[in-house]
Scaffold this active site. Sequence first.
Site, mmCIF file in Angstrom:
data_model
loop_
_atom_site.group_PDB
_atom_site.id
_atom_site.type_symbol
_atom_site.label_atom_id
_atom_site.label_comp_id
_atom_site.label_asym_id
_atom_site.label_seq_id
_atom_site.Cartn_x
_atom_site.Cartn_y
_atom_site.Cartn_z
ATOM 1 N N TRP A 1 0.833 -1.219 0.000
ATOM 2 C CA TRP A 1 0.000 0.000 0.000
ATOM 3 C C TRP A 1 0.859 1.257 0.000
ATOM 4 C CZ3 TRP A 1 -5.059 1.945 0.686
ATOM 5 C CH2 TRP A 1 -5.135 3.233 1.227
ATOM 6 N N ASN B 1 0.234 5.770 0.384
ATOM 7 C CA ASN B 1 -0.584 6.985 0.299
ATOM 8 C C ASN B 1 0.306 8.199 0.084
ATOM 9 O OD1 ASN B 1 -0.868 5.825 3.243
ATOM 10 N ND2 ASN B 1 -1.217 7.966 3.621
ATOM 11 N N ASP B 2 0.228 9.211 0.898
ATOM 12 C CA ASP B 2 0.803 10.532 0.591
ATOM 13 C C ASP B 2 2.245 10.545 0.068
ATOM 14 O OD1 ASP B 2 -1.329 10.660 2.335
ATOM 15 O OD2 ASP B 2 -0.312 11.865 3.834
ATOM 16 N N GLN C 1 4.160 7.495 1.935
ATOM 17 C CA GLN C 1 3.592 6.675 3.005
ATOM 18 C C GLN C 1 3.405 5.265 2.455
ATOM 19 O OE1 GLN C 1 2.153 7.939 6.488
ATOM 20 N NE2 GLN C 1 4.183 8.570 5.804
ATOM 21 N N SER D 1 3.393 11.258 7.570
ATOM 22 C CA SER D 1 3.870 12.157 6.512
ATOM 23 C C SER D 1 4.780 13.275 7.005
ATOM 24 C CB SER D 1 2.677 12.756 5.779
ATOM 25 O OG SER D 1 2.121 11.775 4.952
ATOM 26 N N ARG E 1 0.233 16.884 12.990
ATOM 27 C CA ARG E 1 1.056 16.095 12.064
ATOM 28 C C ARG E 1 1.407 16.769 10.740
ATOM 29 N NH1 ARG E 1 -3.878 12.838 12.392
ATOM 30 N NH2 ARG E 1 -5.066 12.945 10.451
ATOM 31 N N GLU F 1 -4.717 18.342 7.222
ATOM 32 C CA GLU F 1 -3.580 17.446 7.039
ATOM 33 C C GLU F 1 -2.652 18.028 5.974
ATOM 34 O OE1 GLU F 1 -5.071 13.040 8.002
ATOM 35 O OE2 GLU F 1 -5.847 13.728 6.081
HETATM 36 C C1 FRU Z 1 -3.092 12.014 4.876
HETATM 37 C C2 FRU Z 1 -2.615 11.358 6.164
HETATM 38 C C3 FRU Z 1 -1.643 12.247 6.915
HETATM 39 C C4 FRU Z 1 -0.873 11.250 7.744
HETATM 40 C C5 FRU Z 1 -0.777 10.084 6.808
HETATM 41 C C6 FRU Z 1 -0.801 8.760 7.482
HETATM 42 O O1 FRU Z 1 -3.536 11.076 3.940
HETATM 43 O O2 FRU Z 1 -3.716 11.006 6.970
HETATM 44 O O3 FRU Z 1 -2.239 13.257 7.688
HETATM 45 O O4 FRU Z 1 0.379 11.741 8.125
HETATM 46 O O5 FRU Z 1 -1.859 10.183 5.903
HETATM 47 O O6 FRU Z 1 -0.562 7.736 6.578
#
Ligand code: FRU
Length: 496
Positions: free
Chosen positions: A45, A47-48, A64, A108, A170, A225
């Site tokens: 997986w 993400n960011d 991420q 992140s 964060r 975020e």
């Molecule tokens: C945004 C988020 C960030 C966090 C990260 C965790 O998508 O929620 O705020 O740091 O993803 O994976």
Amino acid sequence: MEPDTSASVSHASKLAQANDAVQRAVPQRRDRWYPAYHIAAEAGWINDPNGLCFYKGRYHVFFQHHPYGVEWGPMHWGHASSKDLVTWRAEPIALAPSLEADRDGCWSGSCVVGQDGRLYAFYTGNSLSRDPNSPLRRRQTQCVAVSDDGINFNKLGVVVPGIEPMEYFRDPKVWLQDDTWCMVVGQRSAQNHGQIALYTSTDLLAWDYSGVIYEHPDPDVYMLECPDLFELQGSWILCFSAMGMKPKGYVGRNANNAVYVVGNWKLGDTFEAKGQPKPCDAGHNYYAPQSFEAPDGRRIQFGWMHSFQFEAAEQEDGWCGQLTLPRELALKDGGIVAAQPAGEVSQILTEPREWKPFVLAANERRLMAHDLRCGYVELTLDLASSDAERAGIEVHRTPDGSHLYVAYDAQTSCIVVDRRATKRGNRGYRAAPIQSDAEQLKIHVWLDRGSIEVYANDGEQVLSELSYPSEDPCAVVLASEAGQSSIASFVLRELA
Ligand code: FRU
């Protein structure tokens, strides 16, 4: 201050274990929708985008990453690097949970090159409470790790614990403003408002709290975020990914939404917004963008081309999530931040095949390519000499009729991506307004195996969408609905 490096487990062994898990999963991965040219994890997986930077001759994109599954989990920092923003090399995982402060995830953050020439990665340490009676479910703090090669990082621990313990605190974004290092962090206030706090430093290790520089005016918005604050052509742009925003017109239609606000800011002041937040990308699949300044001064942004809210068919295939193309930002009239693929990305395409101007009759549909799963198409519509109600391009059109329709809607002056005909994945459509004085409308579509990116009028509107075509040929068809369309040009390019 003394950084906290109380390691509960060795970072090196956690990294080795995570890299090993990914390498074991790669042979099982199916590539039906695995990107041909977008950044994704080799398996697992993502993400960011995190830590975007140029260091020692290479661009670095961290992200991420959950190496142990196709769903979100304890976060690591995955890594890819490139010397030209075009060809990416998978790098070993850079950060894994190993400290008390980040034992439930390295969330992140961002990278900067310090005055000492080392690369500093700032990230959020996420640590769940082990005490069921604790008022906080978890604690978030800002941590730093340092590298001399951009690949191997040495953790120095927590540098910003926050002015009080916080659950929602964060995504540190750090930059040098004149002679001061600045860090913006997203937080949820005690009154449940989304805020952005600023910290400053002279050495990247000792940080002073400078206060809240922005609070979202909407009482529904409880967390911001991934904040990002930067100067663009003399204005200041504040980007963030808002949680809690309700849909209003074409803004705020995803569960959480990445938006920008144009305004003024200087060190010591709060951010003064001019105008309303606008989506960074009006598609269904876009979140958590981050930008950085390239060596030549361009402001380049990557986003996560997905979201937590929608179905992800690729999870069946051993991976999940990809990033957008690198997008160059420019401030246009009307306070619009336009985003266009960085110029060098077109190197991945063959020479353009261009059609002479032609007219599509009312309700005509014309096949332009039998099979273009990955590549690029460009349609320029002459609006003054067209009277179609909608006109546009069907892409990823498979013999079962499944396709995405990218069109201009003349009645609402909107660029539309309509997914009603897709056989797999979510349906629904998005419509983003185009400045109505435009005489021509340019629609540029980048096609990858499992996604499309639509850029209208040089990035005045951008829409990112996942797409899950079957393994049959993917046709490209032009359509003109209930009226004729004057096509000033049509261009097609394959992957080189
Ligand atoms: C945004 C988020 C960030 C966090 C990260 C965790 O998508 O929620 O705020 O740091 O993803 O994976």
